[in-house]
Write a protein that holds these residues in place. Structure first.
Motif, PDB file in Angstrom:
ATOM      1  N   MET A   1      -0.484  -2.268   0.325  1.00 26.74           N
ATOM      2  CA  MET A   1      -1.205  -1.609  -0.772  1.00 26.74           C
ATOM      3  C   MET A   1      -0.888  -2.276  -2.113  1.00 26.74           C
ATOM      4  SD  MET A   1      -3.198   0.443   0.428  1.00 26.74           S
ATOM      5  CE  MET A   1      -3.310  -0.123   2.109  1.00 26.74           C
ATOM      6  N   MET A   2       0.386  -2.660  -2.274  1.00 24.80           N
ATOM      7  CA  MET A   2       0.775  -3.294  -3.537  1.00 24.80           C
ATOM      8  C   MET A   2       0.034  -4.602  -3.750  1.00 24.80           C
ATOM      9  SD  MET A   2       4.842  -2.734  -3.724  1.00 24.80           S
ATOM     10  CE  MET A   2       5.527  -1.092  -3.575  1.00 24.80           C
TER      11      MET A   2
ATOM     12  N   GLY B   1      -3.347  -0.812 -11.623  1.00 27.91           N
ATOM     13  CA  GLY B   1      -1.997  -1.169 -11.201  1.00 27.91           C
ATOM     14  C   GLY B   1      -1.061   0.025 -11.282  1.00 27.91           C
ATOM     15  N   PHE B   2      -1.132   0.717 -12.408  1.00 26.12           N
ATOM     16  CA  PHE B   2      -0.268   1.887 -12.603  1.00 26.12           C
ATOM     17  C   PHE B   2      -0.465   2.922 -11.515  1.00 26.12           C
ATOM     18  CE2 PHE B   2       0.525   1.207 -17.342  1.00 26.12           C
ATOM     19  CZ  PHE B   2       1.872   1.007 -17.143  1.00 26.12           C
ATOM     20  N   ARG B   3      -1.714   3.107 -11.105  1.00 21.17           N
ATOM     21  CA  ARG B   3      -1.999   4.126 -10.089  1.00 21.17           C
ATOM     22  C   ARG B   3      -1.289   3.810  -8.788  1.00 21.17           C
ATOM     23  NH1 ARG B   3      -4.428   9.151 -11.227  1.00 21.17           N
ATOM     24  NH2 ARG B   3      -5.430   8.857 -13.241  1.00 21.17           N
ATOM     25  N   CYS B   4      -0.980   2.517  -8.569  1.00 22.25           N
ATOM     26  CA  CYS B   4      -0.240   2.158  -7.368  1.00 22.25           C
ATOM     27  C   CYS B   4       1.235   1.930  -7.705  1.00 22.25           C
ATOM     28  CB  CYS B   4      -0.848   0.921  -6.711  1.00 22.25           C
ATOM     29  SG  CYS B   4      -0.224   0.604  -5.064  1.00 22.25           S
ATOM     30  N   GLY B   5       1.623   2.357  -8.896  1.00 19.44           N
ATOM     31  CA  GLY B   5       3.029   2.253  -9.279  1.00 19.44           C
ATOM     32  C   GLY B   5       3.435   0.874  -9.753  1.00 19.44           C
ATOM     33  N   LEU B   6       2.465   0.067 -10.170  1.00 22.37           N
ATOM     34  CA  LEU B   6       2.777  -1.305 -10.569  1.00 22.37           C
ATOM     35  C   LEU B   6       2.379  -1.545 -12.025  1.00 22.37           C
ATOM     36  CD1 LEU B   6       1.315  -2.917  -7.376  1.00 22.37           C
ATOM     37  CD2 LEU B   6       3.736  -2.893  -7.992  1.00 22.37           C
ATOM     38  N   PHE B   7       3.227  -2.239 -12.734  1.00 18.48           N
ATOM     39  CA  PHE B   7       2.988  -2.508 -14.143  1.00 18.48           C
ATOM     40  C   PHE B   7       2.500  -3.952 -14.283  1.00 18.48           C
ATOM     41  CE2 PHE B   7       4.970  -1.673 -18.596  1.00 18.48           C
ATOM     42  CZ  PHE B   7       3.733  -1.927 -19.179  1.00 18.48           C
TER      43      PHE B   7
ATOM     44  N   VAL C   1       0.849   5.604  -2.497  1.00 18.77           N
ATOM     45  CA  VAL C   1       1.986   4.695  -2.651  1.00 18.77           C
ATOM     46  C   VAL C   1       2.534   4.775  -4.083  1.00 18.77           C
ATOM     47  CG1 VAL C   1       2.675   2.266  -2.711  1.00 18.77           C
ATOM     48  CG2 VAL C   1       1.279   3.123  -0.833  1.00 18.77           C
ATOM     49  N   GLY C   2       1.624   4.852  -5.038  1.00 20.47           N
ATOM     50  CA  GLY C   2       2.054   4.892  -6.434  1.00 20.47           C
ATOM     51  C   GLY C   2       2.861   6.134  -6.764  1.00 20.47           C
ATOM     52  N   LEU C   3       2.514   7.251  -6.156  1.00 20.21           N
ATOM     53  CA  LEU C   3       3.187   8.501  -6.498  1.00 20.21           C
ATOM     54  C   LEU C   3       4.436   8.737  -5.663  1.00 20.21           C
ATOM     55  CD1 LEU C   3       0.076  10.795  -6.996  1.00 20.21           C
ATOM     56  CD2 LEU C   3       1.661  10.016  -8.741  1.00 20.21           C
ATOM     57  N   ASN C   4       4.423   8.297  -4.427  1.00 16.91           N
ATOM     58  CA  ASN C   4       5.596   8.492  -3.587  1.00 16.91           C
ATOM     59  C   ASN C   4       5.498   7.564  -2.383  1.00 16.91           C
ATOM     60  OD1 ASN C   4       7.603   9.291  -1.858  1.00 16.91           O
ATOM     61  ND2 ASN C   4       7.189  11.461  -2.017  1.00 16.91           N
TER      62      ASN C   4
END
Ligand code: ATP
Ligand code: MG
Lengths: 360, 503
Positions: free
Chosen positions: A245-246, A81-87, A228-231
């Protein structure tokens, strides 16, 4: 001087993340020792008992690996999840739901082993996955923050789980206990170490760690998720759909959580009850953090947290030290890995200096 | 001597960014720092402002040795820096940003009234007008820069480092900045000024130090040198500062935009029924002051923003309803204006950045997998072709110098081999040699009968490159010129909305 200029980047840099990991753990143990000492306990005795409890006999060690298993799955879930910016704070709920679904398929359907076991695992994964995808969808479509929705969905699962096995509940077994019927042998994960409860689940977990690594770093979908997670603006610019992606990332994350529950139910308890997970889903967050959201790191830190979990029980029994000290230790580990991020540039400079010296 | 940097060495993995650099700054001068992309200018200034520690070397102020552990140490010695990429909080007001990290207090609370006064006082004193209550995200880049300058001044900066301040400014704003710099100089401040534009060096600096490849290759009095000499010093060969291009007959219409209307994120109409064509083999330049709808235009054309009405056709195909990826595949490529936000994933390696938009295409896509061996080959090719200065393709994009980040984006987008290239500020932050290269690439591209839509705040760039120039003002096309027909003055007037004018 020219020489120095043409030098490729240092291979030592690869050691920075492991160093950061070890340093975090070490500092936590040192600070933990101070705590123990302040409370009038002997740190040596406490840690001695802790490690004895985790390693000193076959049975103890098996218990350590046993708690490592769901922590690997859970840690991978949070990391993905974190890798895609999600907690994903909903791993605990996904574990319970996954366990529930796997148990149901395990006891209610009669199938040959080769189909039954995989199907039960799959049921756990899909249940967890859907439960994860809901917050993913809400985030993508309506910008509702996933931390809130995942936590709220946890409570729904906990209540549903309690209802399922309460008196008159749909999954309740024919006895006095609030549990489901036993999972049929065809859906049970085999025990692999005589005289212990260790099941093949640990290998499944390790296989999934490899799969997640391949997925994140070698596949197109994994690549898009990381972008997506990084930018997400840049990803969108390049034609990647951040929303889609999310949802995918949260589905996969939830599925890993669901698998944790399925493996726990099919490999350890052989039945479902609402409190079968002693908070693995919460530890999973710490596991991912300490593991720097990398599958290798997750496996290592899952093992460490497994040691803490199984060791603490014995520690309480032999050394008479409350196992709550382990809670303090976990908190300290999280604290130090978080603060360690600031050490990273310093470590980088240090390796560089070492490297220049070595080159001379 | 006011400030001396002696034998500064700073290494990064695989790069010697500063190789025994000596820099001497006199009190009260405006000192230019010139050098290729990746020459080590920003790194040297980061060392000077306490953001980075040198591996070797020392810094002397008024002959006394100083050591900076962090920015606060440097600011105590009177050194302040305005960075290449600003460091302001977008959702804070000017005043809030101004006091951030240095808040005036009343008891335990922040004394906002006093803070506001401080901003006004200081901006009055130096002739830097700002609105203390505006949010950073609502004000222009030029204004944001003023806030950064004010912030440094308020901390008592004697020496002001400006890292490529003009790269993001409109010509008018550049004039304002000159004025500010001169007034600071009169007030006794010293300024180090980094730029890639040689005429700016000539115009404003007293002396200039030229870096190449991490070393000092020259220190000169500005009035003693010509621009071409400066260019030669910094690149090591002669550079053609003017664009040379032949006439090229445009062909069929490549892109046609009809009655395009669009809003900005706040719902205000930013494009008012725009209509224009771009032909194959033609470079069409859009001239305009920033904020007149260019950004919205680009976003609508590339599919990042929905239009309210109107249509876009590319090579006879209606693309107005396609998503960004589909437009890309239909033959559209885009060099974004904001490289750090849209152009690159800063924490991705260079290879991963080159893959953006290619990840579903042969030969990189293999079923669900990515073929990184192909990607590596691709990356080395682009790095070589566009002369991206980097120790390797595994390096994070974040660690590239500003100009090299831009080159990486250009390489990737050119490589798509599109029918139409939308280039927004394509040469922002590039050194003269890189600009020469990019301009030639754009012209080569045109000569292959492809189309370019060029959006630039650089009037000279527009004038030099475009076969046709459109002037945009408040979301409307207010003028159209053939190459060679427009003078900068004419364009300037139209861009300012003739009489309606700006303040
Ligand atoms: N944080 C970093 N990590 C690794 N390498 C870096 C880092 N910062 C800079 N570099 C490298 O150091 C070199 C000098 O970079 P620097 O940013 O100082 O260049 P510059 O002269 O400011 O260029 P530009 O005109 O493009 O802004 C570059 O090769 C860059 O890749
Ligand atoms: Mg720079």
């Amino acid at each position: 001087m020219e020489n120095e200029k043409n030098r490729k980047t240092s291979p030592l840099l690869a050691l920075i993340s492991p160093t950061q990991f070890i340093l975090g753990v070490l500092l936590a143990f040192i600070a933990g020792a101070v705590f123990l000492w302040v409370f009038g306990e002997s740190p040596a005795d406490a840690y001695g008992a802790l490690f004895k409890g985790a390693f000193s006999s076959k049975r103890y060690f098996a218990e350590t690996l046993l708690s490592t298993t769901p922590l690997i799955f859970g840690g991978l879930a949070v990391a993905l999840g974190f890798r895609c910016g999600l907690f994903n704070m909903g791993v605990e709920g996904q574990i319970v739901l996954g366990g529930m679904a796997a148990a149901y398929v395990g006891y209610a359907w009669e199938l040959p082993l080769l189909i039954h076991l995989p199907l039960a695992l799959l049921a756990g994964a899909v249940a967890g996955g859907i439960w994860g995808a809901i917050p993913g969808y809400l985030k993508a479509k309506h910008r509702i923050h996933e931390v809130i929705t995942t936590i709220m969905l946890n409570y729904i699962v906990f209540q549903v789980a309690a209802y399922m096995i309460a008196v008159g509940g749909p999954m309740k077994a024919d006895n006095e206990l609030p549990v489901s019927p036993d999972v049929l042998p065809t859906a049970q994960l085999a025990r692999i170490w005589e005289g212990t409860r260790l099941s093949g689940g640990i290998f499944i977990a390790l296989i999934f760690a490899v799969l997640v690594w391949v997925f994140l770093f070698k596949t197109r979908l994994g690549y898009k998720m990381r972008a997506v997670g990084l930018n997400s603006s840049a990803a969108e610019f390049a034609g990647i759909k951040p929303g889609r992606m999310m949802v995918w990332a949260m589905f996969l994350s939830g599925a890993l959580g669901g698998l944790a529950g399925a493996v726990e139910v099919l490999g350890v308890h052989y039945k479902f009850y609402s409190t079968f997970s002693p908070g693995y889903g919460w530890d999973a967050i710490a596991v991912a953090l300490l593991g720097l959201n990398h599958p290798v790191g997750v496996v290592a830190s899952a093992f460490l947290f497994g040691v803490l979990r199984s060791g603490s029980i014995t520690m309480q029994a032999i050394a008479q030290i409350s196992k709550d000290i382990v809670l303090i230790l976990s908190a300290l580990i999280i604290f130090f890995t978080a603060t360690n991020q600031t050490l990273r540039p310093i470590l980088e400079r240090l390796t560089l200096r070492l490297d220049t010296r070595r080159a001379k | 001597m006011y400030l001396e940097m002696k034998n500064i060495v700073r290494r990064f993995p695989g790069v010697l960014a500063n190789d025994h650099i000596c820099l001497e700054i006199e009190k009260g001068e405006i000192h230019g720092l010139l050098g290729e992309n990746g020459a080590g200018k920003t790194t040297l200034m980061n060392v000077l402002c306490g953001l980075a520690r040198p591996d070797e070397g020392e810094i002397l102020i008024d002959g006394m040795k100083v050591e900076f552990g962090n920015c606060l140490d440097a600011i105590k010695c009177g050194i302040g820096m305005v960075h290449q990429h600003f460091m302001l909080v977008p959702v804070f007001t000017v005043t809030e940003n101004f006091i951030l990290g240095n808040e005036p207090r009343k008891g335990a609370r922040i004394d906002t009234a006093r803070a506001r006064e401080m901003v006004l006082e200081l901006s009055e004193k130096h002739g830097l007008k700002v609105d203390p209550d505006a949010l950073i995200k609502d004000i222009s880049v030029g204004m944001q820069q003023r806030v950064e300058i004010l912030k440094a001044l308020s901390r008592g900066a004697e020496l002001m480092i400006l890292d490529e301040p003009t790269a993001v400014l409109t010509p008018q704003e550049v004039e304002d900045l000159y004025r500010i710099m001169r007034s600071l100089q009169e007030a006794g401040h010293t300024i180090i000024f980094i730029t890639h534009k040689l005429q700016e060096i000539k115009e404003i600096t007293d002396r200039v130090t030229v870096l190449r490849d991490g070393r000092v290759v020259g220190i000169v009095r500005t009035k003693d040198v010509e621009q071409v000499e400066l260019a030669r010093m910094m690149v090591g060969r002669d550079v053609v500062l003017r664009v040379e291009k032949d006439q090229h007959a445009p062909g069929e219409v490549m892109m046609s935009v009809k009655d395009l209307r669009a809003n900005d994120s706040r719902g205000l109409t930013k494009l008012k029924d725009i209509t224009f064509d771009v032909r194959a083999g033609e470079i069409v330049g859009i001239a305009g002051v920033a904020g007149n709808g260019q950004e919205e235009l680009v976003e609508v054309l590339t599919g990042l923003r929905k239009q309210e009405s109107g249509s876009i056709t590319l090579d006879m195909q209606d693309i107005s309803q396609l998503n960004p990826r589909e437009r890309m595949y239909a033959g559209l490529a885009h060099i974004p204006q904001d490289r750090q936000r849209r152009g690159l994933v800063m924490n991705f390696s260079l290879v991963d950045n080159f893959l953006l938009g290619y990840e579903d295409l042969k030969p990189f896509a293999r079923g669900p997998m990515l073929d990184y061996r192909e990607a590596e080959k691709f990356a080395s090719k682009l790095i070589k072709m566009f002369d991206v200065r980097t120790p390797g393709s595994q390096i994070l994009a974040r660690t590239l110098s500003g100009g090299n980040q831009q080159k990486a984006i250009l390489a990737r987008e050119f490589q798509r081999d599109p029918k139409l290239l939308i280039a927004a500020q394509p040469t922002r932050g590039l050194d003269v040699a890189a600009i020469e290269f990019i301009h030639n690439e754009l012209i080569k591209f045109r000569d292959q009968d492809k189309a370019v839509l060029l959006i630039s705040m650089e009037l000279t760039e527009i004038l030099d490159l475009s076969d046709r120039i459109l002037v945009i003002y408040e979301g409307e096309i207010v003028g159209e010129f053939k190459s060679g027909q427009a003078t900068p003055e004419q364009l300037g007037l139209l861009m300012a909305g003739s009489k309606k004018g700006q303040m």
